[in-house]
Design a protein around this motif. Sequence first.
Motif: not given
Length: 283
Positions: A77-88, A98-106, A243-244
């Motif tokens: 379960f992978l997450g992507i951080g700050l992937n919207y310019a307006d959210h950043a 480059e994409p920021i990757i983090f994990t959410k435990w299943t 992937i979220t």
Amino acid sequence: MKLVRHGPRGRERPGILDRSGRVRDLSAHVDDIAGAVLTPEGLKNLAALDPQSLPLIDGRPQQDLRLGACVGRVGKFLGIGLNYADHAAEAGMDVPAEPIIFTKWTSSIAGPDDDLQLPPGSTATDWEVELGIVIGAGGRDIPEDRALDHIAGYCVINDISERDWQIRRGGTWDKGKGYDGFGPVGPWLVTPDEIADPAGLHLWLEVDGHRHQDGTTATMVFGPAQLVAYCSRFATLEPGDLITTGTPPGVGMGQKPPVYLQPGQVMRLGIDGLGVQTQRIQG
């Protein structure tokens, strides 16, 4: 197709929505919406079935019929951080190169309408409506121009986040992302043939009827093909991996002053064509 998993928590069965929005049972054909069922061949076999010929499940989905997460036996379960310019921008951070990757435990995965239990002592639990990608054909080092062929479908994900543990308590983001219940997934997995443009979907989130998030996937920095290709550089993606893909502005942390979830509140969130989730907050 819209694929679902229905029934009590931990005992969900596979299903498919018929043309009237009722759930038809797939148990005679597959054991779960998971693994090889999500590969191109597995989805082709499901698409050949006539939903109207399958057993009708009692109850209306998300009314008197509980839905579980729309994909089972998730490996990653992978997450992507700050992937919207307006959210950043609202977070006061630079758009990543480059994409920021983090994990959410299943173990964080929950049904789309399950209650959310706040972690003990939490004062900064936040919301994030996100487009979810479900991997179909697995692979490593997937070329970007073929990455969409590796997607089994799309879904709604609420990337719930405890900001103190994510940001202020040291270590990685994962600590604030992986609490039990912090990953509602569904209500349904929608196959790509029903989504004309995943980079042009309206997504929104409300708390107690107040709309905080109201955006579009068009403002994503990295689109679905880029994310699948990029994530596959670091790990072999397998059928059923999630992937979220990041969230638009309007999170609680971005309010002035910040606003976080409280017991008794109700979250509602959705994405065009992918359905709606509702979570009640428990203290």
